[in-house]
Structures are given as C-alpha cells and as structure tokens.
Design a protein around this motif. Structure first.
Motif, PDB file in Angstrom:
ATOM      1  N   UNK A 324       0.724  -1.313  -0.068  1.00 25.61           N
ATOM      2  CA  UNK A 324      -0.025   0.062  -0.019  1.00 25.61           C
ATOM      3  C   UNK A 324       0.974   1.378   0.063  1.00 25.61           C
ATOM      4  N   UNK A 325       1.839   1.158   0.617  1.00 24.93           N
ATOM      5  CA  UNK A 325       2.811   2.305   0.517  1.00 24.93           C
ATOM      6  C   UNK A 325       3.640   2.505  -0.679  1.00 24.93           C
ATOM      7  N   UNK A 326       3.935   1.452  -1.492  1.00 25.91           N
ATOM      8  CA  UNK A 326       4.622   1.477  -2.768  1.00 25.91           C
ATOM      9  C   UNK A 326       3.677   1.992  -3.959  1.00 25.91           C
ATOM     10  N   UNK A 327       2.474   1.798  -3.531  1.00 28.33           N
ATOM     11  CA  UNK A 327       1.498   2.160  -4.777  1.00 28.33           C
ATOM     12  C   UNK A 327       1.685   3.391  -5.192  1.00 28.33           C
ATOM     13  N   UNK A 328       1.642   4.576  -4.309  1.00 30.82           N
ATOM     14  CA  UNK A 328       1.636   5.911  -4.597  1.00 30.82           C
ATOM     15  C   UNK A 328       3.115   6.369  -5.220  1.00 30.82           C
ATOM     16  N   UNK A 329       4.117   5.586  -5.117  1.00 31.81           N
ATOM     17  CA  UNK A 329       5.276   5.823  -5.508  1.00 31.81           C
ATOM     18  C   UNK A 329       5.312   5.237  -7.166  1.00 31.81           C
ATOM     19  N   UNK A 330       4.429   4.541  -7.709  1.00 31.71           N
ATOM     20  CA  UNK A 330       4.282   4.106  -9.079  1.00 31.71           C
ATOM     21  C   UNK A 330       3.102   4.801  -9.889  1.00 31.71           C
ATOM     22  N   UNK A 331       2.732   5.986  -9.140  1.00 32.61           N
ATOM     23  CA  UNK A 331       1.733   6.710  -9.828  1.00 32.61           C
ATOM     24  C   UNK A 331       1.947   8.173  -9.439  1.00 32.61           C
ATOM     25  N   UNK A 332       1.524   9.042 -10.475  1.00 30.30           N
ATOM     26  CA  UNK A 332       1.736  10.644 -10.266  1.00 30.30           C
ATOM     27  C   UNK A 332       2.760  11.051 -11.203  1.00 30.30           C
ATOM     28  N   UNK A 333       3.714  11.902 -10.859  1.00 28.07           N
ATOM     29  CA  UNK A 333       4.760  12.648 -11.487  1.00 28.07           C
ATOM     30  C   UNK A 333       5.940  11.683 -11.673  1.00 28.07           C
ATOM     31  N   UNK A 334       6.726  11.709 -12.757  1.00 25.80           N
ATOM     32  CA  UNK A 334       7.630  11.133 -13.181  1.00 25.80           C
ATOM     33  C   UNK A 334       8.968  11.598 -12.689  1.00 25.80           C
ATOM     34  N   UNK A 335       8.862  12.925 -11.998  1.00 28.86           N
ATOM     35  CA  UNK A 335      10.194  13.422 -11.582  1.00 28.86           C
ATOM     36  C   UNK A 335       9.919  13.992 -10.082  1.00 28.86           C
ATOM     37  N   UNK A 336      11.043  13.938  -9.398  1.00 30.25           N
ATOM     38  CA  UNK A 336      10.909  14.181  -7.923  1.00 30.25           C
ATOM     39  C   UNK A 336      10.400  13.077  -7.213  1.00 30.25           C
ATOM     40  N   UNK A 337      11.059  11.697  -7.780  1.00 35.19           N
ATOM     41  CA  UNK A 337      10.868  10.548  -7.062  1.00 35.19           C
ATOM     42  C   UNK A 337      12.010   9.817  -7.011  1.00 35.19           C
ATOM     43  N   UNK A 338      12.318   8.507  -6.367  1.00 40.23           N
ATOM     44  CA  UNK A 338      13.347   7.857  -6.539  1.00 40.23           C
ATOM     45  C   UNK A 338      13.324   6.988  -7.599  1.00 40.23           C
ATOM     46  N   UNK A 339      12.098   6.394  -8.110  1.00 39.75           N
ATOM     47  CA  UNK A 339      12.344   5.698  -9.278  1.00 39.75           C
ATOM     48  C   UNK A 339      12.853   4.098  -8.932  1.00 39.75           C
ATOM     49  N   UNK A 340      12.325   3.070  -9.759  1.00 42.18           N
ATOM     50  CA  UNK A 340      13.113   2.025  -9.700  1.00 42.18           C
ATOM     51  C   UNK A 340      12.297   1.120  -8.729  1.00 42.18           C
ATOM     52  N   UNK A 341      12.617   0.001  -8.406  1.00 42.01           N
ATOM     53  CA  UNK A 341      12.065  -1.142  -7.332  1.00 42.01           C
ATOM     54  C   UNK A 341      10.977  -1.774  -7.981  1.00 42.01           C
TER      55      UNK A 341
END
Length: 976
Positions: A324-341
């Motif tokens: 549930x915590x990882x789901x927001x990381x794979x949606x939204x803006x493509x810049x300003x995130x870690x990416x990967x995983x």
C-alpha cells in the motif's frame, strides 16, 4: 487459366505465346471473357475475373492443365457451384458443333464398343469383389490402349479395348502407319456427360445416346451407382447424369431436378438427416463428458484445499501495508521521485528455453541488438557530431541508433552461439555456397529465432532498489547557485603526468633512450605513444550546500557479473559506428548520444503510426528503450573509470548552462546530464534517478527549449485584429510580458504591435511539443511511473497533461516570467551570436514538428521522366546520364552506374576505393544507407551499408492502369 484463379494482366500476358511481333493478342479477347477488378489497396494488383456466364464452359480435363492447376480449378468450380446452390460437381461443358465432314464423330460414344467399356467400368464399380477396379476408372479412366482403330473421314469405330494404365494409345490408319501418342485423360462419367451434352444440343439428328444407354443397361447401372458409397465423391455428378438421361427419355424423376437446379434427392435428405442426428448425439456425449471432467476437477480441488487448509490460511491475498505504501510511488509525476524498485517479468532464453529473471547475483541476460549510424532525424545532411560530446549537436546529424527484436538469451548462450557462427564463417570461403546475409568482420550475426540482423548484445540491467524515505528536496535558487559555483571551479586534468625524456631514462619506450642506442627516427615513429586523455574535473563539492550534496550520497551498486557485458557493449558502439576514435570517453559519449537518439526516433515512429505516446508500445521499441535507459542510468555505479562519466557530466552541464541552446539539441543535453550527474564529482556513485535534482535539470532544459523557440520561431503570421463591433482586445494577464520578452531576447528585432500573444503562445507550445513527448518517454522508463490515462490514448498528449506528468510548470508566468528565468533566458540570448550573424538556419535549429518523410513524387510518371530528361551528367558534357537516379531522402539526382562519376572514399581499415555516385551519396546523406529511385528502370534501390555495399531492388511506387509495376515495358501511363 482464369478458371484456376483470378490473374493480373502481367501474369496472363506471360502465360500466352507470342507471335512474330512479340505480341500475345491478349487485349483483343480479354474483355470478352473476363471483367477487370481494380485494386482496392495500395499493395494490391488489379485482377481479371472470368465472366459468370462462362462458368458452365469449364472443363475439368482441359488438355493443358497440370495436376496442380487441375486440382485448383476443380476446387474453385465446386466452391462456385456450392455458393450458387448447385450440386458440388463439375459437369462437362457443351461441345462445339462439328463441321459436316466430321459430324459423324458424335456417334462414337453410342457405339457398342464404347457402351461396353462404359458398362464394364460401372459394373466393376458396383462389384465389391472386383479386383480390377480402382476409383480412377470412374473418375479418371486413363491410359486405355486401343488397337485396330480404323480412322476414316466419315466414321471411327472401336474394335477392341484393354485397360492398360500408363500406356500410350496405338492405332492403325488407312496407310497402315503406326505411331504412339500419349494417352488422353478421359472419365467414364465425363464421357457420358459429353454424349448427353451432344444429344441436348440438337446438332445431330442421328444421335440417341439416352436410348442406347437404356437399352444397354447403362441407365440402371447409373441408378445403382447413385446409392453406392464406394464412389461417394462422384455421386453428385452421377446424379446429375441420371437426371439428364431421364429428362431426355421423358421419364419424370421425383427426387432429382432437371438441369443444374435439381433438388437434393430423398437418399441425400436421408443421409443428411442421419448425419445431423449423429452430430447432435456426439455433441451431447461430449457435453456430458466435459461436465463429468469438470466435476472431477472440482472435487480434486476441494480435496486439495481441505488437506492444505493451514497453507491457505497463511496465504494472504489482501494488499499488505508495504504494498500500500509502494502504490503511490508508481503513480503521479515522473520527476521528483526515487524511481526503480519494480520487478521485471520472467523471460525465457530462446536457446536453452530456461526461464530466468533480471536480478542481481544471477546469470545475466542479454537482448540481441543492432547498432548502426542513422541520419533519419538529421536536419542537416553531412553533419558529424564530435565523438567526444555526450550531447547532440544542432541539426542532430549522424548518430548511433540501437534497435532490438526483443528476444532474450543467457549471456553464456549468446556467447556460445556467436562463437559458433564465427567459427562456421571462417571456413566459408572454401565452400561453394551463396554469400551470407551478414558480415562477421563487422560483428554481425542473425537472431537465432527471427533471423534479424544483429551485431551486438544489449545487457539487461535490473531496476535499482528503492531507498527508504522520500527524495531530498532541492530549491531552484540552490540549484542555480551550485551550477555557477561548479562551472567556476571546473578545470582540465591530464590522465598522465608530463614525462621529461633524457638519455639516461630507464623507460624502454622513451624516445631519448631510443636515440641514445642508435635507433633511427623512422623506427621510433612506427609505434607512436597513445595520447593522454584530457578530461574535466571539479572540486566544488567541499563548498556546495548540503541541500545539493544530499543527492550524491547514494552508494554504488554491485553488478560485477554484468560489468563485462556492459563494457563490451559500450566499447563496441564506436567500432560498429565506424568511429576513428576509441577509448572510454568516446564509448561513453556514444552510449548517451544513442540513448537520446533512440528515444527521439521512437517518438517519430509513434507519431508516424499515429499511436498513443505511452499506450501499448510495440514490444521491440519498449524492450529497446527500457534496456538502454536502464543501462545508461547504471553507468555511474558500474563503470570502473568515474572520471569518464564525470567529464561528460561537466561538459554537458556547461553546454546547457553556458552556451546557446541554438547550437545543440536541448533534449540530448538533458538526457546526457541526467544520466551522468551522479558522477559529477569524479567519485563512485549510485545509478541515475529521477529525483528533484533531475527535475531541476529538466526545468532548466525546458526553459532552454522555450528560449530557443522565443528567439528563432517565425511569429509574423500570428496577428489578429478585433472585429468592428468587438470590444477592445485585452491580453491575458498570464501573457502580458510574452511579447516584450521576445523582443528583448531578439535584441529588438521584432515588431510586437500587431502580434497576438495567445496565438504566439500556442505556436510556442507546438514548437516544444516534441521536446515534451521525448521527455515523457525518457522519464517514464527511468522512473517506471505509471502514466496518466490521457497519455495512453491517441491525441491525449496535450500540453497540460505532459507538463503535469513531468511535474513542470505549464503557464508562461511560471515557466519564463520569473526573475531567475528571465535572467537565464537573457544569458542564453547573449550566447547566440551565431544565430544573429546568420550562421545558423531556422530549419536546422527548429524542430519540424512532424516525423521525417521521403521526398514527394509527382503522381504521373511522365512528369518525373520530363524532370529526368533535363538532367545531365555533371562530369561529362557530351553524353547524357544513362541511369539517372534520385535520392528519395534529400531529392538529389545522381548519375548512376558510370565511370565518370566515381568517387574515391576511404573504406574499411582506412583503405581507399572507388565507388559510384549512389554509394558515395549514401555514405554522406544516410551514413551508408539510402533509398533511391532508378527512374528509367522504374525500380527502387535500397542500400544498407557503406563498404562493402549491400542492397536490394524493389518495384517502384508507380503503377500502370492494371495496378501493377511493369518491370519490362515502360510505355504505359504510370501513377503513384
């Protein structure tokens, strides 16, 4: 011929014999027997189809049919009769009327000998114990030897007959000459049909075959044959004959119609009813068996669940807290995130068929790939980028392109396969074989599965692991101040110290020592020392703010197993691209240029095919982009020489910040800087990520692209005057400073009084549209962020949607109307002296906005011929060019296949050779590849490599009135 299949004009013309004038006479008769169907698609040809009223004249045993043509024509005739609701048989056609001298030949089949033979064949067909029977005697009674046949102008009589399959016919005539001819295929049922057709025609008053057949018992045998399962394939023809004979005798047939429109008889109805009953019974049994199997499977499943209840209780199918915590990381803006995983799906090796995953500490996988120089996106032919630059020059020029078919192999399987191919090709010159489609000297081979041309292997690198927490923030002011400080402290470093040579030097390769022992100067020049690498470096990390340095604290990842493959792939790129320079700096630069160029070419393909930007990408494009971007992003963490990556990071940062955006391709600089910035301080670092640092770089590049459009874009047509009854036009508040800023950036060379700010802004957005599309593609594969729904459908790539996905400002005020942005734009304008002097052309600097296409051709081929008639050889004033050839990439006309226009070029290994004008032009215009139109031959010439050249001939895009490309005669009228 048309009974076999519909045929085009050229194939019909080739099938007919020619007369003394090399004419077939096809045009005089073709419209009487066939209808021309025009081509519907671009790749289709016009076809001649037989007229429907001539279907009844089809003869199964046409003399000139081959076995294959006979089978195809019979099948086609059966399909036509079935579609028309007629019996599926091929009755003989009506025979032509004989001349008076030969009209008595019609009584041949009602002679006693012929009736005896026909009756004998039918009796053997009905007799199940007959050993001398075969189905061909009914269907194809072939190879009868007839002896003592008296040939007379008035009559012909069968004296004796004996069935000898495969033997020639022997006969005697009145001169007692004997000769052998090949047996003519005949059919017992077919011969009866010929007799019936002659009697129905009424041409011969003496012909009474129906009465003779009834008298000899042939009619009763046909009646029995209609219910015999032994000759089931020929029952429709037998029933047709029976109905026709009864009609001639005046006997009504309740179960058989007259002619071709007879209904199915009672026996056929009964057989069809029984077949339907049997079919329904089998379907019912199959359904019952299927239901029984499903019940057994359900019972076994329930038993397994009951026996393993504990296991199923421990298995939780609900979404965990971590997921549930990882789901927001794979949606939204493509810049300003870690990416990967993001875990990759398993792949299957096409050689050993083993399933494997792309992970660390496992056997690495590779994709078979092809790297080549490409000029498809070049806006200036002949431009060659500096091999030491990691970014693209203005006009793009000739750049390396990476493509793949998407087939994966284990690294060991790939190496074993390539070594086997090379060992096999070593002994190829000693064999008498056809030339191969690949060149092992260029590291080429064919994909083991699809046989696509390849010359390298693209390593598959797993996505980087996801660090804890969120990415550190970075403000715009901190980024710009840090860039100024880094570039101010930038300096050049040599890879080797300066060596002072003396005669007492202990270095064995020293020039001074070589001279002291008596070596000649010529001997010392044969082995020159390699030049030391000069690279850029900086030591500003000690004075930079912690806010920026927080983005460089990532530790490098361990990918030792894949490093050998990565190094082999990277160092191979300059070789396959025919670069004269080698080394780590050149190889790394080629990798980053190829990454940017491959993204741009993929975007052009999507635009040309009208596909959505981030929808269902073709697998070969998706695999190539994902593998290439991940590999380039992992270079800072796996390359053994960080100074190479640091050099390109500093040089690209200087090009983006301190040079005019009109002198280079901004997207190429963005890709190179984002992928190399982790190694900015010449230290081992982690992989490149789409963090806030990457966002600031993208924002800086976005402003540079907008500044380029503000300086170079022609906005003279963006004028709008208000209507008479319309209120005074007011500029939107967001665009108040747009036109004054444009005038200031252009150094006052712009009249803004009549310009419309909204129209100018819309034109600026269209100019930056390609840049945003390429950014979305690049950062999508770098971050693995799921794109919004709008980018997965056609025409969803709007300005607001793409800016939202990239987390970039979408309005002019936020993008350019800030003090810092205005300062940067004016600074870039001050660097653009080449543009204001006129050294740069708008078609080189600005993006065309649409994918590249070949030069347009006139619709009429005669217009192109008129243009070619005005062309003369540039090196010969007396003779005209015999083979004028047009380059379809740039439109230049060349003199092909002539010694007068040969050019000396440097081939493989620096060896010079003479090549023709077409090959030389392809090397300059298309980096060795090209598409040419040989006008007088009306054919296309495709070239695929520079030296040695490889190519192919294809039909030209011009078609004649029949929808074909005529390769022999060019007297027809051609159209595109």
């Amino acid at each position: 011929m048309l009974c076999v299949k519909p045929m085009p004009h050229s194939e019909l013309n080739r099938s007919l014999p020619e007369d003394q004038l090399h004419e077939t006479g096809l045009e005089a008769v073709i419209h009487e027997v066939a209808d021309f169907v025009k081509p519907k698609g671009g790749n289709n040809r016009g076809m001649y189809k037989l007229k429907p009223h001539l279907y009844d004249e089809y003869d199964t045993f046409f003399y000139h049919y081959t076995r294959e043509e006979l089978s195809k024509s019979e099948e086609e005739q059966r399909n036509r009769r079935k579609a028309a609701g007629l019996p599926e048989c091929c009755p003989p056609p009506p025979l032509p009327k004989l001349s008076p001298a030969f009209r008595l030949l019609a009584s041949l089949l009602q002679s006693d000998a012929a009736l005896h033979v026909l009756r004998c064949v039918l009796e053997r067909a009905l007799d199940l114990r007959a050993r001398a029977f075969s189905e061909t005697q009914v269907h194809k009674w072939k190879g009868a030897r007839v002896t003592n046949v008296l040939v007379d102008p008035a009559t012909t009589i069968f004296v004796g007959c004996k069935n000898v399959p495969g033997r020639p016919v022997q006969y005697h005539n009145h001169t007692d000459d004997r000769r052998e001819v090949e047996a003519i295929p005949c059919t017992a049922l077919h011969l009866i049909g010929y007799a019936v057709r002659d009697e129905e025609s009424g041409h011969y008053e003496f012909l009474a075959f129906a009465e003779s057949a009834q008298r000899s018992g042939l009619l009763d045998l046909l009646q029995k044959l209609c219910s015999c399962a032994r000759v089931e394939p020929h029952l429709p023809l037998a029933k047709w004959l029976l109905a026709r004979l009864k009609a001639l005798l005046g006997q009504p047939d309740e179960h058989a119609g007259d002619g071709d429109n007879m209904d199915t008889d009672q026996g056929q109805k009964a057989s069809e009813d029984s077949a339907d009953v049997e079919k329904s019974r089998r379907a019912k049994l199959a359904a019952e068996r299927r239901a029984k199997l499903m019940d057994q499977m359900k019972a076994q499943m329930n038993k397994f669940i009951s026996n393993n209840a504990v296991l199923f209780e421990e298995t939780n199918t609900e979404v965990t807290a971590e997921e549930q915590e990882l789901r927001p990381l794979y949606a939204g803006a493509a810049l300003g995130v870690w990416g990967g995983g993001v875990p990759d799906p398993p792949r299957v090796c096409i050689m050993c068929q083993e399933e494997a995953r792309v992970e660390l500490n496992v056997e690495p996988l590779v994709l078979v790939a092809f790297v080549q120089q490409s000029t498809v996106l070049s806006r200036l032919r002949g431009v060659v980028s500096c091999p030491r630059d990691a970014y693209l020059a203005a006009g793009v020029g000739s750049q390396p392109h990476v493509s793949t078919c998407g087939h994966a192999l284990h690294a060991r399987c790939w190496r074993k396969y390539v070594d086997g191919v090379r060992d096999k090709e070593k002994i190829r010159p000693y064999r008498l074989r056809q030339p191969a489609a690949f060149d092992v000297e260029k590291r080429e081979y064919l994909c083991p599965l699809c046989e696509r041309l390849c010359n390298t292997a693209l390593p598959l690198v797993p996505a980087p692991s996801l660090p804890p927490g969120s990415p550190p923030p970075l403000s715009e002011d901190t980024y710009n101040d840090s860039v100024e400080l880094i570039l101010r402290m930038r300096h050049q470093v040599s890879s080797e110290a300066v060596h002072v040579c003396t005669e007492y030097c202990e270095d064995i390769h020293c020039v001074a020592r070589a001279r002291s022992v008596g070596a000649t100067s010529s001997e010392t020049e044969e082995e020159p020392e390699p030049e030391p690498e000069v690279y850029s470096s900086t030591h500003a990390e000690t004075v930079l703010s912690p806010e920026l340095m927080a983005h460089f604290s990532a530790s490098p990842s361990s990918q030792n197993q894949a490093f050998t493959l990565v190094e082999d792939f990277v160092r191979t790129m300059p070789l396959v691209c025919n670069s004269m320079e080698t080394g780590g700096l050149v190889a790394i630069a080629a990798l980053y240029r190829s990454t940017a160029y491959t993204v741009m070419s993929t975007n052009s393909v999507l635009q040309a095919e009208e596909r959505p930007l981030l929808g269902e990408l073709p697998s070969r494009h998706r695999d190539a982009l994902q593998a290439l971007i991940r590999l380039a992003a992992a270079m800072p963490s796996i390359w053994e020489t960080p100074k190479h990556v640091s050099h390109h990071a500093l040089c690209t940062l200087h090009a983006l910040a301190k040079t005019s955006p009109l002198t280079h391709e901004v997207f190429g600089a963005l890709v190179a800087l984002v992928l190399t910035v982790p190694s900015l301080f010449c230290k081992p670092a982690g992989p490149a990520r789409p963090t806030h640092l990457a966002r600031q770089i993208a924002l800086d590049a976005f402003r540079a692209e907008m500044t380029k459009a503000l300086i170079a874009l022609d906005v003279s047509a963006c004028t709008s005057q208000p209507m008479e009854d319309q209120e005074e036009y007011k500029i939107p508040a967001d665009l108040e400073n747009l036109l004054p800023l444009m005038k200031e950036l252009r150094r006052g060379n712009l009249q803004i009084e009549e310009l419309s700010a909204p129209e100018v802004w819309e034109k600026l957005k269209r100019q930056c549209h390609t840049f945003l599309r390429c950014c979305c593609l690049f950062f999508h594969f770098l971050s693995d962020i799921i794109p919004p729904t709008e980018l997965t459908v056609r025409d969803g790539d709007t300005w607001e949607v793409m800016c939202g996905y990239l987390n970039l400002p979408a309005t002019f005020r936020e993008l350019m109307d800030t003090p810092l942005a205005r300062k940067k734009a004016l600074e870039w304008s001050s660097y653009s002296n080449k543009w204001f002097r006129g050294d740069l052309k708008p078609e080189i600097v600005l993006d065309p906005g649409e994918p590249p296409r070949l030069v347009p051709l006139p619709d009429d081929f005669s217009e192109l011929m008129n243009v070619m008639s005005e062309f003369s050889c540039p090196n010969s004033e007396r003779e005209d060019s015999k083979f004028p050839t047009m380059c379809l990439v740039c439109g230049q006309i060349l003199c092909s296949q002539s010694y007068c226009c040969q050019i000396e070029v440097s081939g493989r290994g620096g060896v010079t050779e003479h090549v023709g004008a077409v090959v030389a032009h392809a090397a300059q215009c298309g980096a060795g590849s090209g598409v040419f139109l040989r006008v007088r031959d009306c054919e296309l010439l495709l070239l695929a490599a520079a030296a040695p050249s490889r190519g192919a001939m294809l039909p030209a895009p011009y078609l004649d009135t029949y929808g074909e490309t005529d390769q022999v005669s060019h007297t027809q009228t051609y159209t595109v």
